[in-house]
Write a protein that holds these residues in place. Structure first.
Motif, PDB file in Angstrom:
ATOM      1  N   ALA A 144     -30.406  42.743 -62.997  1.00  0.00           N
ATOM      2  CA  ALA A 144     -30.019  43.857 -63.860  1.00  0.00           C
ATOM      3  C   ALA A 144     -30.296  45.199 -63.188  1.00  0.00           C
ATOM      4  O   ALA A 144     -29.712  46.215 -63.571  1.00  0.00           O
ATOM      5  N   LYS A 159     -24.516  40.829 -62.959  1.00  0.00           N
ATOM      6  CA  LYS A 159     -25.188  41.847 -63.760  1.00  0.00           C
ATOM      7  C   LYS A 159     -24.612  41.966 -65.164  1.00  0.00           C
ATOM      8  O   LYS A 159     -25.319  42.259 -66.125  1.00  0.00           O
ATOM      9  N   TYR A 190     -26.276  40.257 -68.325  1.00  0.00           N
ATOM     10  CA  TYR A 190     -27.352  40.946 -69.040  1.00  0.00           C
ATOM     11  C   TYR A 190     -26.840  42.145 -69.821  1.00  0.00           C
ATOM     12  O   TYR A 190     -27.417  42.523 -70.836  1.00  0.00           O
ATOM     13  N   SER A 214     -32.028  46.209 -68.318  1.00  0.00           N
ATOM     14  CA  SER A 214     -30.695  46.524 -68.816  1.00  0.00           C
ATOM     15  C   SER A 214     -30.760  47.467 -70.011  1.00  0.00           C
ATOM     16  O   SER A 214     -29.965  48.403 -70.125  1.00  0.00           O
TER      17      SER A 214
END
Length: 214
Positions: free
Chosen positions: A72, A80, A83, A123
Motif C-alpha cells: 500500500a 495496491k 487495499y 492506505s
C-alpha cells in the motif's frame, strides 16, 4: 502571509519615497515576520513536510516496504488497488456509523492480520482527510514494528507497565498522516492487560482525542 505582504508593501512605499526624494532608502529590507509556528525539540519528516513535536520519525527504505509486503506504500505496485478497495469499504462503514475505530483480528497466528492491518492503515492514511494511528494490540506477539524494519526503544508493553508515556512510544514511519504505536515485547498476562484500567483509559484517549483520526 499578511505580515509578509505588509512588509513587501512597506518596502515598496519606501522605495517610492526614495525616488521622490522624501526619504532615504534603507540598506536592507524590513524583516518580514512569518506566521509559521516555531518548534523546539521537533523532528521534521522531510518526505511529508509534517512537523512532530514529540513523535519520533524514522525513514523506511522502499526495499524494506517491498520485502515486507507493505504494498500500500508503494505507488507503482500492481496489487495496491486491492487495499484501496478495502479502504473504500471500510471508510463507507465507518462514516455510515460515525465510527473512528477499527480492529483487525483473525482466528490464528500467521493468518495475516498484522499484514492486513498495516497495509490498510497505510492506505487509510493516504486519504487526505484522515490521520491514522496504527496500534499493535497483539500483546503475545507484537510485530507491526518489524514490518517497518525498526526495533522500538519503548512500546505499548512499557506504557501498560507505567514505564513510558504515550508520546515516548509513538513513531512515524515517514508515511504522511500515519503514526504507529508499537508493542515492542510480548506480555505473558496479555488477557488481563487488555482488560486493565490502564488499557481502557488508553483506548478512550485514542478514540476521542482527535475526531478526524482513525
Amino acid at each position: 502571509m499578511e505580515r509578509i505582504q505588509k512588509a513587501l508593501e512597506q518596502a515598496t512605499q519606501q522605495r517610492a519615497q526614495v525616488k521622490s526624494g522624501t526619504a532615504r532608502e534603507p540598506s536592507t529590507l524590513p524583516e518580514a515576520q512569518s506566521d509559521k509556528p516555531k518548534f523546539t525539540d521537533t523532528t521534521v519528516d522531510l518526505s511529508t513536510g509534517i512537523f512532530y513535536s514529540q513523535t519520533k520519525v524514522i525513514e523506511v527504505p522502499e526495499q524494506t516496504l517491498l520485502d515486507n509486503r507493505l504494498i500500500a506504500a508503494l505507488p507503482d505496485h500492481p496489487y495496491k488497488d486491492a487495499y484501496r478497495m478495502l479502504r473504500t469499504r471500510v471508510l463507507q462503514t465507518l462514516r455510515a456509523n460515525n465510527w473512528n475505530t477499527l480492529a483487525v483480528t483473525g482466528p490464528a497466528s500467521g493468518c495475516g492480520k498484522t499484514l492486513t492491518a498495516t497495509n490498510l492503515a497505510i492506505s487509510l492514511a493516504m486519504e487526505m482527510t484522515n490521520t491514522v494511528l496504527l496500534v499493535d494490540l497483539d500483546l503475545r506477539k507484537p510485530s507491526v514494528h518489524k514490518y517497518f524494519g525498526f526495533e522500538p526503544d519503548k512500546g505499548l508493553s512499557d506504557y501498560l507497565a507505567k514505564q513510558a508515556t504515550l508520546p515516548e512510544i509513538l513513531v512515524s514511519p515517514g508515511i504522511a498522516r500515519l503514526v504507529v504505536l508499537p508493542g515492542r515485547e510480548a506480555l505473558p498476562n496479555s488477557s488481563e492487560m487488555l482488560r486493565s484500567p490502564t488499557m481502557v483509559a488508553l483506548v478512550n484517549e485514542l478514540k476521542h482525542r482527535y475526531p478526524e483520526r482513525i
